[in-house]
Design a protein around this motif. Structure first.
Motif, PDB file in Angstrom:
ATOM      1  N   ASN A  86       0.855  -1.186   0.000  1.00  0.00           N
ATOM      2  CA  ASN A  86       0.000   0.000   0.000  1.00  0.00           C
ATOM      3  C   ASN A  86       0.893   1.240   0.000  1.00  0.00           C
ATOM      4  O   ASN A  86       1.514   1.565   1.020  1.00  0.00           O
ATOM      5  N   PRO A  87       0.957   1.960  -1.120  1.00  0.00           N
ATOM      6  CA  PRO A  87       1.857   3.125  -1.210  1.00  0.00           C
ATOM      7  C   PRO A  87       1.579   4.197  -0.167  1.00  0.00           C
ATOM      8  O   PRO A  87       2.506   4.853   0.324  1.00  0.00           O
ATOM      9  N   VAL A  88       0.302   4.390   0.187  1.00  0.00           N
ATOM     10  CA  VAL A  88      -0.046   5.411   1.169  1.00  0.00           C
ATOM     11  C   VAL A  88       0.507   5.033   2.541  1.00  0.00           C
ATOM     12  O   VAL A  88       1.128   5.861   3.230  1.00  0.00           O
ATOM     13  N   ARG A  93      -8.388   8.318   3.800  1.00  0.00           N
ATOM     14  CA  ARG A  93      -7.520   7.388   4.524  1.00  0.00           C
ATOM     15  C   ARG A  93      -6.773   6.452   3.592  1.00  0.00           C
ATOM     16  O   ARG A  93      -5.688   5.973   3.944  1.00  0.00           O
ATOM     17  N   THR A  94      -7.346   6.162   2.444  1.00  0.00           N
ATOM     18  CA  THR A  94      -6.710   5.222   1.520  1.00  0.00           C
ATOM     19  C   THR A  94      -5.948   5.911   0.388  1.00  0.00           C
ATOM     20  O   THR A  94      -5.287   5.233  -0.401  1.00  0.00           O
ATOM     21  N   HIS A  95      -6.028   7.244   0.327  1.00  0.00           N
ATOM     22  CA  HIS A  95      -5.365   7.959  -0.764  1.00  0.00           C
ATOM     23  C   HIS A  95      -4.406   9.049  -0.300  1.00  0.00           C
ATOM     24  O   HIS A  95      -3.685   9.617  -1.121  1.00  0.00           O
ATOM     25  N   LYS A  96      -4.385   9.352   0.994  1.00  0.00           N
ATOM     26  CA  LYS A  96      -3.494  10.377   1.524  1.00  0.00           C
ATOM     27  C   LYS A  96      -2.737   9.814   2.716  1.00  0.00           C
ATOM     28  O   LYS A  96      -3.307   9.075   3.520  1.00  0.00           O
ATOM     29  N   PRO A  97      -1.451  10.157   2.867  1.00  0.00           N
ATOM     30  CA  PRO A  97      -0.668   9.640   4.009  1.00  0.00           C
ATOM     31  C   PRO A  97      -0.962  10.383   5.307  1.00  0.00           C
ATOM     32  O   PRO A  97      -0.101  11.023   5.909  1.00  0.00           O
ATOM     33  N   ILE A  98      -2.225  10.300   5.721  1.00  0.00           N
ATOM     34  CA  ILE A  98      -2.677  10.894   6.971  1.00  0.00           C
ATOM     35  C   ILE A  98      -3.868  10.065   7.457  1.00  0.00           C
ATOM     36  O   ILE A  98      -4.698   9.645   6.654  1.00  0.00           O
ATOM     37  N   LEU A  99      -3.919   9.778   8.750  1.00  0.00           N
ATOM     38  CA  LEU A  99      -5.011   8.992   9.308  1.00  0.00           C
ATOM     39  C   LEU A  99      -6.056   9.932   9.885  1.00  0.00           C
ATOM     40  O   LEU A  99      -5.756  10.705  10.797  1.00  0.00           O
ATOM     41  N   ILE A 100      -7.284   9.865   9.363  1.00  0.00           N
ATOM     42  CA  ILE A 100      -8.355  10.745   9.811  1.00  0.00           C
ATOM     43  C   ILE A 100      -9.516   9.895  10.324  1.00  0.00           C
ATOM     44  O   ILE A 100      -9.962   8.960   9.650  1.00  0.00           O
TER      45      ILE A 100
END
Length: 458
Positions: A63-65, A314-321
């Protein structure tokens, strides 16, 4: 031999081995993290831990993210933060704490939650429009002695994760001393960020086990409109100071009718990632606290949008929201009422939720274990989950009739003037109407997602 290694890890060897492992991984995370996870799987104490390690490996490799997210932490976090904050959260809180919570739940006959939300002070330097905590008495503050003892009681039960709110928690004069004393716990704080200067940023990294979540309403115009002129620029400065020092920090959002699209736009999220933000807690505006305004609540269409948009981010940006009102499927419903967490106010009142301002017990009059046996929590927990449809999780805005039942059954009292408006009157009528509207929409979404003809509510 393997048994001896496990026993060593579970005693005094664990922090030392973890720190060596983290130093090893940091040298070349692309290669060494996988080697470390392979070793961790060999010595993992339970089969479920081995499965979790396999899942982590798969996510990191495929998973690249997640790959980018993990590398950001390993490469950019200060060594002391990695040694204390991450160790306390993943080892003390998850690996040791959760099994201890489960054992004490079985032994003591009362549910032990995962974390406690504590307001050490109700003092604040801002006066934000619609603040959920704006009606608590401004001069309230937990004594350092009771705060200290509360944390000791928490660890005895297996709770190693404390979330701080307020007021403004950085106003509390004993905060860093207490966090340093309880160096084996993880602390996170919802903060307006305006008090984070060079000295405070240095202390955050020095104490090591503390992560601030800075509040934003969107870009400058939205943030300053609700929080005060110049606040956005102060928060940006705080972010720069934290990033420069290698702190692990996040943000907190309150979604209102005016800022949903702005806060969730690609442009804004990418900006936060570039600033070094690693996580975000998102809240839907609830009409409680200072001058409750139902017109600030998000619309049904906006909540439907968030139910899709936050998982996408959450699945497209390297940040957990996280989205507390739409993430019920992950949490199996409402987490409040002592199930996973509860809130202690600055004068010691024990509330089931930061937004449900009712209490039966006070931490000055009872021990932590005693307040966990509260009839208020019992009334909450016997109704949880409040619906089989996990898009309808909240007893305030999704099932307001249940909050009325809980308060009446437990004989709970409001913790400040005006808290009772969610139970009766204009605000309560609006919540009833909104709950009916959202119920229809949420049941349709749930039925389509799970292939059911009809969502099964309670």
């Amino acid at each position: 031999m393997r048994r001896k290694v496990k026993d060593f890890l579970l005693t005094q060897g664990s922090p030392r081995i973890y720190n060596r492992a983290m130093a090893y991984v940091s040298k070349n995370p692309e290669v060494n993290l996988i080697k470390f996870l392979n070793y961790a799987k060999i010595i993992a104490p339970q089969e479920k831990h081995k499965n979790q390690i396999d899942q982590i490996k798969d996510l990191y490799q495929n998973n690249p993210v997640i790959h980018t997210y993990v590398n950001n932490i390993i490469n950019n976090a200060h060594p002391k933060v990695k040694q204390k904050l991450m160790y306390n959260f993943f080892v003390n809180n998850v690996l040791f704490g959760i099994p201890k919570q489960e054992a004490n739940t079985a032994k003591l006959g009362v549910n032990i939650p995962n974390l406690i939300v504590i307001s050490p002070t109700s003092a604040c330097n801002l006066r934000c429009t619609g603040c959920w905590a704006g009606k608590y008495k401004a001069g309230d503050s937990l004594s350092p002695e009771r705060f200290d003892r509360l944390l000791t009681e928490a660890k005895e039960l297996g709770i190693y994760w404390i979330v701080l709110t307020g007021g403004e928690p950085l106003f509390y004069p004993y905060l860093f001393d207490i966090m340093a004393k309880h160096h084996d716990m993880t602390f996170m704080a919802y903060t307006n960020g305006t008090l984070i200067n060079e000295k405070t940023a240095d202390r955050i990294v020095e104490v090591g086990n503390f992560s601030p979540a800075l509040s934003l309403e969107g870009w400058r115009e939205q943030t300053d409109a609700r929080r005060g002129k110049g606040v956005f620029d102060k928060v940006m400065r705080a972010m720069d100071l934290l990033k420069e020092r290698g702190a692990i920090y996040g943000v907190s959002f309150t979604f209102t009718r005016d800022n949903v699209m702005e806060l969730t736009s690609d442009e804004f999220i990418d900006f936060l990632v570039d600033k070094g933000v690693l996580y975000g807690w998102s809240f839907h505006y609830i009409p409680v606290g200072r001058e409750p305004d139902v017109n600030m609540m998000i619309t049904i269409d906006q909540r439907m949008y968030l139910a899709e948009r936050i998982p996408y981010l959450r699945t497209h940006k390297p940040i957990l929201i996280a989205d507390f009102w739409n993430d019920g499927e992950q949490t199996e419903g409402c987490i409040a009422g002592g199930r996973r967490y509860f809130h202690i106010t600055a004068n010691g009142e024990v509330e089931p939720c930061a937004f449900a301002h009712f209490a039966v017990d006070n931490i000055y009059q009872k021990s932590l274990l005693e307040v966990l046996k509260s009839p208020l929590f019992t009334a909450y927990q016997k109704r949880q989950p409040f619906s089989k449809n996990y898009l309808r999780v909240c007893p305030i805005i999704d099932h307001p009739e249940m909050l009325r039942e809980i308060v009446a059954e437990s004989n709970a009292h409001p913790t400040h003037e005006g808290a009772e408006t969610v139970l009766g009157g204009t605000v309560a009528r609006h919540l009833d109407h909104r709950a009916q509207e959202w119920g229809k929409a949420a049941d349709d979404i749930w039925a389509k997602k799970h292939g059911q003809k009809q969502a099964q509510g309670f």
